[in-house]
Design a protein around this motif. Structure first.
Motif, PDB file in Angstrom:
ATOM      1  N   ILE A   1       0.818  -1.423   0.547  1.00 26.16           N
ATOM      2  CA  ILE A   1      -0.292   0.284   0.035  1.00 26.16           C
ATOM      3  C   ILE A   1       0.744   1.275  -0.169  1.00 26.16           C
ATOM      4  CG2 ILE A   1      -1.824   1.537   1.738  1.00 26.16           C
ATOM      5  CD1 ILE A   1      -3.085  -1.216   2.440  1.00 26.16           C
ATOM      6  N   VAL A   2       2.267   1.183   0.444  1.00 26.50           N
ATOM      7  CA  VAL A   2       2.931   2.220   1.110  1.00 26.50           C
ATOM      8  C   VAL A   2       3.699   2.489  -0.894  1.00 26.50           C
ATOM      9  CG1 VAL A   2       5.314   3.273   1.561  1.00 26.50           C
ATOM     10  CG2 VAL A   2       3.347   2.309   3.283  1.00 26.50           C
ATOM     11  N   GLU A   3       3.882   1.509  -1.671  1.00 28.53           N
ATOM     12  CA  GLU A   3       3.932   1.362  -2.775  1.00 28.53           C
ATOM     13  C   GLU A   3       3.562   2.416  -3.621  1.00 28.53           C
ATOM     14  OE1 GLU A   3       5.637  -2.521  -4.179  1.00 28.53           O
ATOM     15  OE2 GLU A   3       7.497  -2.410  -2.315  1.00 28.53           O
ATOM     16  N   THR A   4       2.080   1.863  -3.633  1.00 25.26           N
ATOM     17  CA  THR A   4       0.647   2.544  -3.998  1.00 25.26           C
ATOM     18  C   THR A   4       0.651   4.031  -4.161  1.00 25.26           C
ATOM     19  OG1 THR A   4      -0.366  -0.386  -4.493  1.00 25.26           O
ATOM     20  CG2 THR A   4      -1.484   2.058  -4.545  1.00 25.26           C
ATOM     21  N   ASN A   5       0.821   3.572  -2.703  1.00 26.53           N
ATOM     22  CA  ASN A   5       0.513   5.443  -2.426  1.00 26.53           C
ATOM     23  C   ASN A   5       1.830   6.624  -2.713  1.00 26.53           C
ATOM     24  OD1 ASN A   5      -2.146   5.325  -0.984  1.00 26.53           O
ATOM     25  ND2 ASN A   5      -1.189   4.952   0.889  1.00 26.53           N
ATOM     26  N   VAL A   6       2.715   6.393  -2.670  1.00 22.47           N
ATOM     27  CA  VAL A   6       3.802   7.282  -3.835  1.00 22.47           C
ATOM     28  C   VAL A   6       4.061   6.450  -5.196  1.00 22.47           C
ATOM     29  CG1 VAL A   6       6.330   6.585  -4.067  1.00 22.47           C
ATOM     30  CG2 VAL A   6       6.207   6.071  -1.765  1.00 22.47           C
ATOM     31  N   SER A   7       3.119   5.851  -5.992  1.00 23.65           N
ATOM     32  CA  SER A   7       2.690   6.123  -7.241  1.00 23.65           C
ATOM     33  C   SER A   7       1.623   7.205  -7.071  1.00 23.65           C
ATOM     34  CB  SER A   7       2.831   4.807  -7.594  1.00 23.65           C
ATOM     35  OG  SER A   7       3.546   3.671  -7.769  1.00 23.65           O
TER      36      SER A   7
ATOM     37  N   GLU B   1       3.055  10.756  -6.590  1.00 27.22           N
ATOM     38  CA  GLU B   1       3.880  11.171  -8.001  1.00 27.22           C
ATOM     39  C   GLU B   1       2.668  11.346  -8.916  1.00 27.22           C
ATOM     40  OE1 GLU B   1       5.781   7.746  -8.792  1.00 27.22           O
ATOM     41  OE2 GLU B   1       8.186   8.784  -6.491  1.00 27.22           O
ATOM     42  N   PHE B   2       1.580  10.566  -9.051  1.00 31.50           N
ATOM     43  CA  PHE B   2       0.770  10.641 -10.164  1.00 31.50           C
ATOM     44  C   PHE B   2       0.310  12.410  -9.296  1.00 31.50           C
ATOM     45  CE2 PHE B   2      -3.375  10.320 -11.982  1.00 31.50           C
ATOM     46  CZ  PHE B   2      -3.306  10.585 -13.057  1.00 31.50           C
ATOM     47  N   ALA B   3      -0.620  12.711  -8.686  1.00 33.53           N
ATOM     48  CA  ALA B   3      -1.066  13.735  -7.904  1.00 33.53           C
ATOM     49  C   ALA B   3       0.000  15.147  -8.283  1.00 33.53           C
ATOM     50  CB  ALA B   3      -1.528  13.808  -6.702  1.00 33.53           C
ATOM     51  N   GLN B   4       1.758  14.665  -7.896  1.00 29.43           N
ATOM     52  CA  GLN B   4       2.228  15.958  -8.222  1.00 29.43           C
ATOM     53  C   GLN B   4       1.536  16.241  -9.607  1.00 29.43           C
ATOM     54  OE1 GLN B   4       4.310  17.390  -5.923  1.00 29.43           O
ATOM     55  NE2 GLN B   4       4.761  18.969  -7.727  1.00 29.43           N
ATOM     56  N   LYS B   5       2.077  15.715 -10.712  1.00 27.12           N
ATOM     57  CA  LYS B   5       1.673  15.847 -12.126  1.00 27.12           C
ATOM     58  C   LYS B   5       0.336  16.143 -12.088  1.00 27.12           C
ATOM     59  CE  LYS B   5       5.322  12.391 -13.876  1.00 27.12           C
ATOM     60  NZ  LYS B   5       5.220  10.740 -14.295  1.00 27.12           N
ATOM     61  N   GLN B   6      -0.325  15.940 -11.784  1.00 26.58           N
ATOM     62  CA  GLN B   6      -1.620  17.115 -11.922  1.00 26.58           C
ATOM     63  C   GLN B   6      -1.747  17.961 -11.436  1.00 26.58           C
ATOM     64  OE1 GLN B   6      -4.252  13.218  -9.952  1.00 26.58           O
ATOM     65  NE2 GLN B   6      -5.460  12.905 -12.558  1.00 26.58           N
ATOM     66  N   ARG B   7      -1.224  17.978 -10.184  1.00 24.59           N
ATOM     67  CA  ARG B   7      -1.167  19.167  -9.610  1.00 24.59           C
ATOM     68  C   ARG B   7      -0.397  20.092 -10.320  1.00 24.59           C
ATOM     69  NH1 ARG B   7      -2.568  23.337  -7.163  1.00 24.59           N
ATOM     70  NH2 ARG B   7      -2.141  24.389  -6.170  1.00 24.59           N
TER      71      ARG B   7
ATOM     72  N   ALA C   1      -6.384  18.788  -2.527  1.00 27.96           N
ATOM     73  CA  ALA C   1      -6.552  16.951  -3.421  1.00 27.96           C
ATOM     74  C   ALA C   1      -5.063  16.702  -3.050  1.00 27.96           C
ATOM     75  CB  ALA C   1      -7.558  17.155  -3.934  1.00 27.96           C
ATOM     76  N   TRP C   2      -4.034  17.723  -2.877  1.00 24.92           N
ATOM     77  CA  TRP C   2      -2.704  17.348  -2.707  1.00 24.92           C
ATOM     78  C   TRP C   2      -2.342  16.650  -1.324  1.00 24.92           C
ATOM     79  CZ3 TRP C   2       1.919  15.688  -4.597  1.00 24.92           C
ATOM     80  CH2 TRP C   2       2.727  16.501  -3.556  1.00 24.92           C
ATOM     81  N   LEU C   3      -2.594  17.980  -0.481  1.00 33.75           N
ATOM     82  CA  LEU C   3      -2.817  17.280   0.343  1.00 33.75           C
ATOM     83  C   LEU C   3      -2.827  16.221   1.000  1.00 33.75           C
ATOM     84  CD1 LEU C   3      -2.673  20.971   2.345  1.00 33.75           C
ATOM     85  CD2 LEU C   3      -0.651  20.052   1.509  1.00 33.75           C
ATOM     86  N   ASN C   4      -4.253  16.223   1.058  1.00 28.39           N
ATOM     87  CA  ASN C   4      -4.905  14.908   1.155  1.00 28.39           C
ATOM     88  C   ASN C   4      -4.056  13.535   0.780  1.00 28.39           C
ATOM     89  OD1 ASN C   4      -7.302  15.615   3.072  1.00 28.39           O
ATOM     90  ND2 ASN C   4      -8.200  16.144   1.443  1.00 28.39           N
ATOM     91  N   GLN C   5      -3.683  13.691  -0.334  1.00 30.96           N
ATOM     92  CA  GLN C   5      -2.755  12.850  -1.348  1.00 30.96           C
ATOM     93  C   GLN C   5      -1.789  12.295  -0.579  1.00 30.96           C
ATOM     94  OE1 GLN C   5      -3.408  10.429  -3.470  1.00 30.96           O
ATOM     95  NE2 GLN C   5      -2.018   9.208  -2.627  1.00 30.96           N
TER      96      GLN C   5
END
Length: 454
Positions: free
Chosen positions: A177-183, A186-192, A201-205
């Motif tokens: 789950i940690v590995e999934t959340n790291v990915s 990173e995806f959320a960072q690109k969306q941001r 949403a970024w802070l929640n991720q």
């Protein structure tokens, strides 16, 4: 494994000194039990423990190490030695008494008056068979108590083993789950950066990733604590604590043990019930001995008296001293023994009721634990995984918000935890059922099969 078995065969001397506790465990335990006396110094027990530790531990090998290496269990074995000494003491006569005195006349006599007295209490000679009978009954009770301690240690070791395995299995899932959340971060960072999600949403991720890492840290702490508990059960320290076990619980058996005979099996073979029966037998024997001997003299001293007068005259002859049971005729002690006998009766009756109830409770517990584990495995967890995957796709396509994804992830994680807990509880319930029936479930299956043939 063959080498380990050969090592155990070489321990025949120590097993002969196990005081019969292994006989009380016959058919109830697959592991060997050794009362370590000089065997530990020879290093053979240590060698067998080291060989077991050199491989990945299973629940059976962990129990075997505990039975060989647990110091508290070995201390309980020493009660057998104490009881054996009591039997030896009960078969002995009391030591004889020798007394001497010398007296001088205040005037006239040139020689001293000298007197010697040798005596032996003969009551103990007549009471030796009765005393030995009581000591032997007490020894049989101690054998059963030691056997019960062995079964209790085996059950506690299994529970500690399965608890650790469940935590390690959960840890593997939490790391994924940690590995999934790291990915996801990173995806959320690109969306941001592209302006597709807002700051909240970024802070929640980010918070979701931090929470998953915290879950891993908490589980690691629990694993460390559980390992130490198992180390205590196994009696390990130093470099021996670097053992390894599979990081996943064993699969549920395809079919469940026939549980229709658990009550009858428990009543027939529970060691604590055998202890109660032994205590009742001991109390009955004590009443009989006290009733037969209460009017016996407390002591009868037979001996030889020799005296030499100051004028040289010598006198010799037999002497007897009898302590008469006049003021204490033994009635209070007889009343006490009878009360202890009645107490043992009531305690055995209460224990029998409790044993039946514990067997039924353990049976119901294993059935409920299996049903729950299968429900999580076959229904709830697959549903939560499908929901999470579908929610993730919806979120990636920006059709739903972040909170919907967060809720789906949390519900899937809760289902994962529930499944592992139910899986663990099933195996602990099996250990509890074996403790409740006083032996292995394999024996229960054999007993049930024998009944069906009849």
């Amino acid at each position: 494994m063959k080498r380990i078995l050969s090592l155990f065969l070489s321990l025949s001397v120590a097993q002969a000194q196990s005081g019969g506790a292994d006989k009380a465990l016959e058919g109830k335990l697959s592991q060997r039990v050794v009362w370590s006396t000089f065997v530990r110094e020879d290093g053979r027990v240590r060698e067998s423990v080291a060989e077991l530790l050199g491989k990945e531990l299973t629940v059976d090998s962990a129990v075997q190490i505990a039975l060989l290496n647990n110091a508290e269990l070995q201390s309980k074995f020493e009660s057998l030695g104490i009881s054996q000494a009591d039997i030896a003491s009960a078969g002995l006569m009391r030591n004889p008494t020798i007394s001497a005195q010398s007296r001088w006349a205040d005037r006239g006599g040139k020689n001293a008056n000298v007197e010697f007295f040798y005596s032996q209490d003969v009551v103990t000679w007549f009471l030796r068979p009765l005393r030995k009978k009581l000591a032997t009954r007490a020894y049989e009770k101690v054998q059963l108590e030691v056997a019960d301690s062995v079964l209790e240690l085996a059950s506690e070791t299994k529970s500690a083993f399965y608890t650790l395995q469940a935590q390690m299995q959960l840890l593997s899932r939490l790391k994924l789950i940690v590995e999934t959340n790291v990915s996801a971060k990173e995806f959320a960072q690109k969306q941001r950066e592209a302006g597709n999600i807002n700051e909240l949403a970024w802070l929640n991720q980010q918070a979701l990733l931090s929470q998953s890492r915290l879950d891993v840290a908490k589980t690691l702490t629990e694993i460390a604590s559980s390992r130490e508990k198992l180390n205590r059960q196994l009696g390990l320290w130093g470099s021996d604590i670097d053992w390894k076990i599979a990081a996943q619980l064993p699969p549920l058996p395809k079919t469940e043990t026939n549980l229709t005979q658990v009550e009858e099996t428990a009543v027939a073979q529970r060691t604590d019930l055998e202890i109660g029966r032994s205590q009742l037998s001991l109390a009955a024997a004590a009443v009989g001995v006290q009733g037969k001997t209460r009017l016996f003299p407390a002591s009868i001293m037979l001996g030889l008296d020799y005296e030499r007068e100051s004028d040289g005259t010598q006198l010799a002859g037999p002497k007897i001293e009898v302590e008469l049971p006049i003021f204490d005729s033994g009635r209070p002690e007889l009343a006490r023994k009878r009360a202890e006998f009645k107490q043992a009766q009531w305690e055995l009756a209460a224990r029998a009721v409790n044993v039946r109830s514990e067997a039924r409770e353990a049976r119901d517990g294993i059935v409920a634990a299996r049903d729950l584990a299968e429900f999580y495995r076959d229904e709830l967890l697959p549903q939560r995984l499908k929901i999470l995957n579908a929610t993730q796709l919806e979120y990636n396509g920006m059709f739903i918000g972040f909170y919907d994804l967060l809720r789906a992830k949390q519900e899937e994680l809760d289902a994962e935890r529930g499944y592992v807990d139910a899986w663990r509880d099933y195996w602990i319930s099996r250990a509890n059922l074996e403790r409740a029936i006083g032996g292995s479930l394999t024996l229960l299956q054999k007993t049930t099969a024998d009944h069906s043939k009849d």
